[in-house]
Write an enzyme that holds these catalytic residues in place. Structure first.
Site, PDB file in Angstrom:
ATOM      1  N   GLU A 183     -16.395  28.117  50.613  1.00  0.00           N
ATOM      2  CA  GLU A 183     -16.182  29.178  49.628  1.00  0.00           C
ATOM      3  C   GLU A 183     -14.903  28.948  48.818  1.00  0.00           C
ATOM      4  O   GLU A 183     -14.859  29.225  47.610  1.00  0.00           O
ATOM      5  CB  GLU A 183     -16.107  30.550  50.321  1.00  0.00           C
ATOM      6  CG  GLU A 183     -17.445  31.065  50.857  1.00  0.00           C
ATOM      7  CD  GLU A 183     -17.775  30.563  52.265  1.00  0.00           C
ATOM      8  OE1 GLU A 183     -17.048  29.674  52.783  1.00  0.00           O
ATOM      9  OE2 GLU A 183     -18.757  31.070  52.846  1.00  0.00           O
ATOM     10  N   GLU A 239     -32.123  36.997  39.471  1.00  0.00           N
ATOM     11  CA  GLU A 239     -33.345  36.179  39.501  1.00  0.00           C
ATOM     12  C   GLU A 239     -34.129  36.599  40.729  1.00  0.00           C
ATOM     13  O   GLU A 239     -33.607  36.589  41.841  1.00  0.00           O
ATOM     14  CB  GLU A 239     -33.008  34.679  39.599  1.00  0.00           C
ATOM     15  CG  GLU A 239     -34.264  33.818  39.711  1.00  0.00           C
ATOM     16  CD  GLU A 239     -34.002  32.344  40.066  1.00  0.00           C
ATOM     17  OE1 GLU A 239     -33.057  31.736  39.501  1.00  0.00           O
ATOM     18  OE2 GLU A 239     -34.741  31.821  40.913  1.00  0.00           O
TER      19      GLU A 239
HETATM   20  C1  LIG Z   1     -12.318  25.710  53.347  1.00  0.00           C
HETATM   21  O1  LIG Z   1     -11.855  24.511  53.897  1.00  0.00           O
HETATM   22  C2  LIG Z   1     -10.453  24.326  53.732  1.00  0.00           C
HETATM   23  C3  LIG Z   1     -10.108  22.936  54.234  1.00  0.00           C
HETATM   24  O2  LIG Z   1     -10.624  22.757  55.514  1.00  0.00           O
HETATM   25  C4  LIG Z   1      -9.710  25.427  54.520  1.00  0.00           C
HETATM   26  O3  LIG Z   1      -8.330  25.287  54.306  1.00  0.00           O
HETATM   27  C5  LIG Z   1     -10.162  26.762  53.992  1.00  0.00           C
HETATM   28  O4  LIG Z   1      -9.598  27.802  54.755  1.00  0.00           O
HETATM   29  C6  LIG Z   1     -11.667  26.869  54.077  1.00  0.00           C
HETATM   30  N1  LIG Z   1     -12.081  28.129  53.437  1.00  0.00           N
HETATM   31  C7  LIG Z   1     -12.830  29.004  54.063  1.00  0.00           C
HETATM   32  C8  LIG Z   1     -13.189  30.255  53.302  1.00  0.00           C
HETATM   33  O5  LIG Z   1     -13.244  28.834  55.185  1.00  0.00           O
END
Ligand SMILES: *[C@@H]1O[C@H](CO)[C@@H](O)[C@H](O)[C@H]1NC(C)=O
Ligand SMILES: *[C@@H]1O[C@H](CO)[C@@H](O)[C@H](O)[C@H]1NC(C)=O
Ligand SMILES: *[C@@H]1O[C@H](CO)[C@@H](O)[C@H](O)[C@H]1NC(C)=O
Ligand SMILES: *[C@@H]1O[C@H](CO)[C@@H](O)[C@H](O)[C@H]1NC(C)=O
Ligand SMILES: *[C@@H]1O[C@H](CO)[C@@H](O)[C@H](O)[C@H]1NC(C)=O
Ligand SMILES: *[C@@H]1O[C@H](CO)[C@@H](O)[C@H](O)[C@H]1NC(C)=O
Ligand SMILES: *[C@@H]1O[C@H](CO)[C@@H](O)[C@H](O)[C@H]1NC(C)=O
Ligand SMILES: *[C@@H]1O[C@H](CO)[C@@H](O)[C@H](O)[C@H]1NC(C)=O
Ligand SMILES: *[C@@H]1O[C@H](CO)[C@@H](O)[C@H](O)[C@H]1NC(C)=O
Ligand SMILES: *[C@@H]1O[C@H](CO)[C@@H](O)[C@H](O)[C@H]1NC(C)=O
Ligand SMILES: *[C@@H]1O[C@H](CO)[C@@H](O)[C@H](O)[C@H]1NC(C)=O
Ligand SMILES: *[C@@H]1O[C@H](CO)[C@@H](O)[C@H](O)[C@H]1NC(C)=O
Length: 532
Positions: free
Chosen positions: A193, A308
């Site tokens: 996300e 949609e």
């Molecule tokens: C997405 O991945 C990054 C890198 O691992 C991390 O820092 C981040 O918290 C993650 N975001 C979510 C919403 O889990």
């Protein structure tokens, strides 16, 4: 918020077949007043030139069908141009034709998966006066192909639409499937996300800058607002709530929280007209997932919509999505959405799609014409009425049954219409196979619904007339009418034509005690219009 004065009060519903009167307590959960253009469409990106035509050959058949809906709900359906193919398209400035697409049947038999659009593509935005649009920009293609397409097309889109035709903006179709798409993933498995939000913000800022340079009045008139995040559903590889918390609306440019919905899949085992579509319970469960999500985001104050949606994903199934039963499903689905606070519904369609409301051109796969689901769209618009003229709110008159439901429409706080939908499947041909049954076949069953108005109120009731959505059976794909009117292409190009061989103008009377009874054939729907 306007709270409707509930004249229906305690609505008693008697389902005569089982002779059990159901007591239904006063309706206090009616929707907020609906926004305009509740009945809207989503048109597959690669099919849009077929649907709209171009300035030398506008598709007037499509325009007539859209105008019919404008004449009922007071404003045109808003047209979202998008879908899977919005993320496949690349832009070629020197291409002279609108769209060049090639099919890869291992990815889809229904639409091209390699698509190039030229500047002429945007000429299709000139054919339907009064209609407003959401152009779906590509997000799926990463790297320079995606970037060049974005930068090349934003100025053309904003100039083609301008402030009068732009409704909202959209970047990316169903990014919650980017990592898992059965047509080939376009993002790595670690893409979460946070990554999505960063990319969405980067690219929408690029779009904004280009609009600022090329069409500054779009920004100054407040028309730079998005439908987002256009997720495929509520349980895929990105979570909408997490996305929101990760700052999707950091720029405060989202106008509508947009999710997509399908009841089931075209080739999913066990999918049937009766069990999957003509099934109020399955519609309720499908919408409730979205209501849960929208409740968690209620604090944003933003409306939640289905940008949609349609019956069965993968473009629908023949015999199901194109049958009259799917039109009845569409009425129940849309009215349940309206009653529960889904603020707008964009029914999706594309050339040759089984669930389409109309086929815009002749192809080897389908004949140009008005299709069964369109008649459901018409009934929904007729029931909602002119949304620009007054406050219309819809209440679910839950009958607690899989095969029936009813809805009440309050206009400026007063009950003006009741919709009744009878969902027991009835085949007009032997097993839906086109063989006309022998005369000895048992007659089509009917069901009587009774509504109880508070007795003291009925003297004020000046008139009560019925409009019916009818066909020979739930398997019918032709011969459908609403209130005795056909919108078929071959009659008057899609404009309304009153048939002289279908009953209309039926009038009912309320009994002294306030009871109103109406009898519906199985597989049909009706609107009771109350004149006070
Ligand atoms: C997405 O991945 C990054 C890198 O691992 C991390 O820092 C981040 O918290 C993650 N975001 C979510 C919403 O889990
Ligand atoms: C809808 O209502 C508006 C406002 O009263 C009116 O101007 C318009 O003509 C109406 N449209 C239709 C189709 O009745
Ligand atoms: C772009 O379109 C032109 C004109 O049809 C064509 O000659 C050219 O090869 C196309 N470019 C690409 C990259 O496909
Ligand atoms: C306009 O539409 C017509 C009919 O589909 C088509 O023949 C023509 O090539 C289109 N024009 C352009 C510039 O694409
Ligand atoms: C770009 O897309 C390709 C597939 O088209 C994918 O393999 C690659 O991981 C993507 N890169 C990023 C950074 O998203
Ligand atoms: C977003 O833009 C920043 C600054 O230009 C850049 O460093 C970053 O890589 C971009 N991120 C994505 C996901 O495109
Ligand atoms: C209607 O849908 C519900 C929920 O999906 C399902 O449990 C039920 O079996 C369906 N009814 C029929 C008659 O198939
Ligand atoms: C919606 O949320 C309620 C309460 O958390 C839960 O019981 C229900 O199963 C959810 N419904 C759906 C369809 O997700
Ligand atoms: C459309 O017709 C063509 C030619 O007959 C056929 O190859 C293709 O499979 C058809 N597409 C669908 C979705 O049926
Ligand atoms: C609205 O209220 C009625 C009466 O209490 C109830 O039967 C129905 O389920 C409710 N509908 C929704 C969508 O909450
Ligand atoms: C109608 O015909 C279809 C298709 O053959 C069949 O599956 C279904 O069971 C029939 N429905 C009824 C109610 O007879
Ligand atoms: C009713 O009239 C229409 C339009 O003329 C025609 O297509 C249809 O077949 C007629 N239906 C019946 C049952 O005669």
């Amino acid at each position: 918020m306007l709270v409707p004065r509930v004249i229906a009060g305690s609505v008693l519903v008697k389902v005569a077949l089982c002779a059990i009167p159901l007591s239904i307590s006063p309706v206090q959960n009616a929707s907020k007043p609906l926004l305009e253009s509740f009945v809207s469409y989503s048109i597959e990106f690669s099919s849009f030139p077929d649907f709209a035509g171009n300035s030398s050959q506008p598709n007037t058949f499509s325009y007539n069908l859209l105008t019919n809906l404008r004449d009922l709900q007071g404003s045109y359906p808003i047209i979202r141009v998008g879908g899977n193919t919005e993320d496949y398209a690349t832009f070629n400035e020197s291409q002279t034709v609108a769209l060049v697409g090639s099919f890869d049947f291992s990815r889809s038999r229904d639409y091209p998966t390699t698509i190039s659009i030229g500047p002429e593509y945007f000429d299709s935005y000139s054919t339907w006066p009064g209609v407003t649009y959401i152009h779906g920009f590509s997000m799926g293609k990463n790297g320079s192909a995606g970037y060049d397409t974005l930068v090349g097309t934003v100025p053309l889109v904003c100039k083609a639409l301008g402030t009068s035709k732009v409704a909202y903006w959209e970047l990316g179709n169903e990014p919650d499937l980017f990592k898992t798409s059965s047509q080939g993933p376009v993002r790595p498995s670690w893409w979460n996300e946070t990554d999505y939000v960063e990319e969405w913000l980067n690219k929408t800022r690029i779009i904004r800058q280009l609009v600022q340079q090329n069409c500054p009045d779009v920004i100054t008139s407040g028309k730079f607002k998005f439908y987002a995040p256009n997720f495929a559903g509520t349980s895929n590889s990105l979570n909408l709530i997490t996305t929101w918390n990760a700052g999707l609306n950091a720029d405060n440019d989202i106008a509508f929280i947009d999710s997509h919905n399908y009841i089931g899949g075209a080739t999913q085992p066990g999918v049937t007209l009766q069990g999957t579509l003509m099934n109020h319970t399955s519609t309720v469960l499908s919408i409730n997932k979205h209501l849960n999500e929208s409740r968690l985001l209620a604090y944003t104050g933003l409306p939640y919509i289905l940008g949609e949606t349609n019956s069965l994903y993968n473009e629908g199934a023949p015999g199901l999505s194109n049958a009259f039963g799917a039109a009845l499903w569409g009425v129940d689905f849309n009215l349940y959405c309206a009653a529960t606070g889904i603020a707008r519904v964009h029914m999706h369609q594309g050339t040759n799609y089984r669930y389409q409301s109309w086929q815009p051109i002749d192809t080897v796969n389908a004949t140009r014409g008005t299709k069964a689901p369109y008649y459901g769209n018409i009934m929904v618009a007729a029931f909602l009425g002119n949304l620009t003229a007054g406050n219309v709110s819809i209440a679910d008159v839950e009958l607690g049954s899989t095969y029936q439901n009813a809805y009440a429409a309050y206009v400026d706080g007063r009950l003006e219409r009741i919709a009744v939908i009878q969902l027991n499947a009835y085949n007009s041909t032997v097993n839906g196979r086109g063989i006309v049954p022998a005369a000895t076949t048992k007659p089509r069953p009917t069901e009587t619904f009774s509504f109880q108005l508070p007795a003291g109120q009925t003297s004020a009731l000046k008139g009560l007339h019925v409009q019916r959505l009818l066909a020979n059976g739930s398997d019918a794909i032709t011969g459908i009418t609403f209130d005795g009117v056909s919108y078929n292409l071959e009659l008057d190009g899609g404009k309304p034509v009153t048939l002289n061989n279908v009953t209309r103008g039926e009038v009912l009377r309320a009994a002294q005690d306030g009871t109103i009874s109406v009898t519906l054939p199985w597989s049909s729907a009706a609107i009771l219009n109350l004149q006070w």
